[in-house]
Design a protein around this motif. Structure first.
Motif, PDB file in Angstrom:
ATOM      1  N   THR A 160      -0.352  27.404   8.751  1.00 17.50           N
ATOM      2  CA  THR A 160      -0.305  28.582   7.948  1.00 17.50           C
ATOM      3  C   THR A 160       0.864  28.787   6.983  1.00 17.50           C
ATOM      4  O   THR A 160       0.723  29.081   5.897  1.00 17.50           O
ATOM      5  CB  THR A 160      -0.098  29.875   8.934  1.00 17.50           C
ATOM      6  N   TYR A 161       2.374  28.375   7.506  1.00 22.22           N
ATOM      7  CA  TYR A 161       3.169  28.432   6.555  1.00 22.22           C
ATOM      8  C   TYR A 161       2.991  27.469   5.267  1.00 22.22           C
ATOM      9  O   TYR A 161       3.170  27.841   4.424  1.00 22.22           O
ATOM     10  CB  TYR A 161       4.475  27.560   7.510  1.00 22.22           C
ATOM     11  N   HIS A 162       2.304  25.939   5.705  1.00 22.79           N
ATOM     12  CA  HIS A 162       2.197  25.309   4.447  1.00 22.79           C
ATOM     13  C   HIS A 162       1.176  25.755   3.775  1.00 22.79           C
ATOM     14  O   HIS A 162       1.310  25.928   2.398  1.00 22.79           O
ATOM     15  CB  HIS A 162       1.596  23.888   4.915  1.00 22.79           C
ATOM     16  N   LEU A 163       0.067  26.545   4.346  1.00 22.36           N
ATOM     17  CA  LEU A 163      -1.147  27.056   3.285  1.00 22.36           C
ATOM     18  C   LEU A 163      -0.276  28.034   2.592  1.00 22.36           C
ATOM     19  O   LEU A 163      -0.954  28.262   1.158  1.00 22.36           O
ATOM     20  CB  LEU A 163      -1.871  27.708   4.432  1.00 22.36           C
ATOM     21  N   ILE A 164       0.598  29.107   2.958  1.00 18.46           N
ATOM     22  CA  ILE A 164       0.806  30.122   2.090  1.00 18.46           C
ATOM     23  C   ILE A 164       1.818  29.620   1.245  1.00 18.46           C
ATOM     24  O   ILE A 164       1.844  29.923   0.095  1.00 18.46           O
ATOM     25  CB  ILE A 164       1.567  31.154   3.308  1.00 18.46           C
ATOM     26  N   LYS A 189       0.614  27.719  -6.411  1.00 16.31           N
ATOM     27  CA  LYS A 189      -0.411  27.670  -7.406  1.00 16.31           C
ATOM     28  C   LYS A 189      -0.547  29.268  -7.942  1.00 16.31           C
ATOM     29  O   LYS A 189      -0.706  29.213  -9.401  1.00 16.31           O
ATOM     30  CB  LYS A 189      -1.754  27.472  -6.665  1.00 16.31           C
ATOM     31  N   PHE A 190      -0.242  30.143  -7.222  1.00 14.82           N
ATOM     32  CA  PHE A 190      -0.528  31.538  -7.879  1.00 14.82           C
ATOM     33  C   PHE A 190       0.490  31.673  -8.971  1.00 14.82           C
ATOM     34  O   PHE A 190       0.409  32.025 -10.030  1.00 14.82           O
ATOM     35  CB  PHE A 190      -0.441  32.594  -6.903  1.00 14.82           C
ATOM     36  N   LYS A 191       1.815  31.210  -8.587  1.00 16.66           N
ATOM     37  CA  LYS A 191       3.023  31.406  -9.638  1.00 16.66           C
ATOM     38  C   LYS A 191       2.819  30.547 -10.954  1.00 16.66           C
ATOM     39  O   LYS A 191       3.004  31.044 -11.990  1.00 16.66           O
ATOM     40  CB  LYS A 191       4.054  31.013  -8.819  1.00 16.66           C
ATOM     41  N   THR A 219       5.032  35.760   3.492  1.00 19.88           N
ATOM     42  CA  THR A 219       4.798  36.120   2.075  1.00 19.88           C
ATOM     43  C   THR A 219       5.989  36.723   1.470  1.00 19.88           C
ATOM     44  O   THR A 219       6.198  36.568   0.461  1.00 19.88           O
ATOM     45  CB  THR A 219       3.644  37.172   2.143  1.00 19.88           C
ATOM     46  N   GLN A 220       6.893  37.529   2.291  1.00 23.41           N
ATOM     47  CA  GLN A 220       8.169  37.774   1.760  1.00 23.41           C
ATOM     48  C   GLN A 220       9.156  36.580   1.445  1.00 23.41           C
ATOM     49  O   GLN A 220       9.770  36.796   0.443  1.00 23.41           O
ATOM     50  CB  GLN A 220       8.920  38.701   2.809  1.00 23.41           C
ATOM     51  N   LEU A 221       9.051  35.890   2.331  1.00 18.50           N
ATOM     52  CA  LEU A 221       9.821  34.438   2.024  1.00 18.50           C
ATOM     53  C   LEU A 221       9.510  33.605   0.620  1.00 18.50           C
ATOM     54  O   LEU A 221      10.441  33.488  -0.236  1.00 18.50           O
ATOM     55  CB  LEU A 221       9.791  33.508   3.329  1.00 18.50           C
ATOM     56  N   PHE A 222       8.121  33.751   0.397  1.00 22.11           N
ATOM     57  CA  PHE A 222       7.647  32.962  -0.829  1.00 22.11           C
ATOM     58  C   PHE A 222       7.644  34.027  -1.905  1.00 22.11           C
ATOM     59  O   PHE A 222       7.020  33.773  -3.125  1.00 22.11           O
ATOM     60  CB  PHE A 222       6.538  32.124  -0.603  1.00 22.11           C
ATOM     61  N   GLU A 228      -0.290  43.341  -0.660  1.00 24.35           N
ATOM     62  CA  GLU A 228      -1.697  43.189  -0.083  1.00 24.35           C
ATOM     63  C   GLU A 228      -1.491  42.818   1.275  1.00 24.35           C
ATOM     64  O   GLU A 228      -2.504  43.374   1.792  1.00 24.35           O
ATOM     65  CB  GLU A 228      -2.169  42.066  -1.115  1.00 24.35           C
ATOM     66  N   CYS A 229      -0.704  41.860   1.692  1.00 20.19           N
ATOM     67  CA  CYS A 229      -0.654  41.500   3.098  1.00 20.19           C
ATOM     68  C   CYS A 229      -0.339  42.790   4.138  1.00 20.19           C
ATOM     69  O   CYS A 229      -0.930  42.977   5.054  1.00 20.19           O
ATOM     70  CB  CYS A 229       0.321  40.372   3.360  1.00 20.19           C
TER      71      CYS A 229
END
Length: 242
Positions: free
Chosen positions: A11-15, A21-23, A205-208, A214-215
């Protein structure tokens, strides 16, 4: 333990990868918008765009398969060396091997100070996660652009589809003899399919710095629905097992 290992590895790698990619897409769109009108009106710009596209295609074709493999392996090594991944692997190793576990866990363990320290830090993370979730939620209700259908779909998958799938999986496992006959053990396994999402995802999500609002909105509705879903499904599970 297995759940924590899964969260802080996959999950960490996925986020993390999704945030990058989003940025990148967001930065690319920001660069394209100011020049959109000029590009439409200027034929030379169209030619330059065409030349740039051809050059990019040539560069992509020149990349050998070995360099792609090397980059993939390098990326895997970087992910494995990430602090959460290392911590999850060490926790799984120490929890699985008895003599390593006895070194740290227990009142007579010689290195029990490590367990006490980790426990103090872990107790502190619980209110911190709650504060992060609440802080993002105050902004998320105003800024988040989560459509109602997405929220309904998430709640449906989490509290209807997932428990039904869990019942089928456990029934099949019991039929083939992979599970013990203890109904309480099966009940605990079934409950795992009905729990709300892990709050650690909000911390990631806060870390990245991506999709915090949304989360938090999704957490709000899933945890509200969990109060009813856990009660209903617990009754159904007990009716099936006891």
């Amino acid at each position: 333990m297995v759940g924590g290992f899964y969260i802080w590895t996959y999950t960490y790698h996925l986020i993390r990868s999704s945030s990058l990619k989003f940025k990148a897409i967001k930065a690319e769109n920001a660069l394209k918008k100011p020049n959109m009108d000029l590009l439409d009106a200027n034929e030379k710009s169209h030619l330059l765009q065409h030349d740039d596209t051809e050059n990019q295609m040539i560069k992509v074709c020149e990349v050998s398969s070995w360099s792609k493999i090397a980059r993939t392996l390098n990326k895997i090594v970087e992910e494995l060396l990430a602090p959460p991944t290392i911590a999850a692997i060490l926790g799984l190793i120490f929890g699985s091997i008895a003599w390593l576990k006895n070194l740290i866990i227990g009142s007579n363990a010689p290195l029990r100070v490590i367990q006490d320290t980790v426990k103090l830090l872990g107790d502190g993370t619980i209110p911190c996660i709650t504060l992060i979730l609440g802080g993002n939620l105050t902004q998320g209700l105003k800024k988040a652009k989560v459509k109602p259908m997405i929220i309904i779909a998430v709640v449906f998958v989490r509290y209807i589809f997932s428990p039904l799938l869990g019942i089928l999986v456990l029934k099949a496992a019991s039929k083939f003899g992979f599970l013990a006959a203890d109904p309480l053990y099966k009940f605990v396994l079934m409950i795992q399919y009905t729990l709300p999402p892990a709050m650690n995802i909000g911390t990631m999500t806060q870390l990245f710095d991506v999709a915090q609002e949304e989360c938090s909105v999704l957490f709000l509705w899933t945890y509200l629905a969990a109060a009813f879903a856990l009660t209903i499904w617990s009754t159904i599970f007990m009716w099936l097992l006891f």
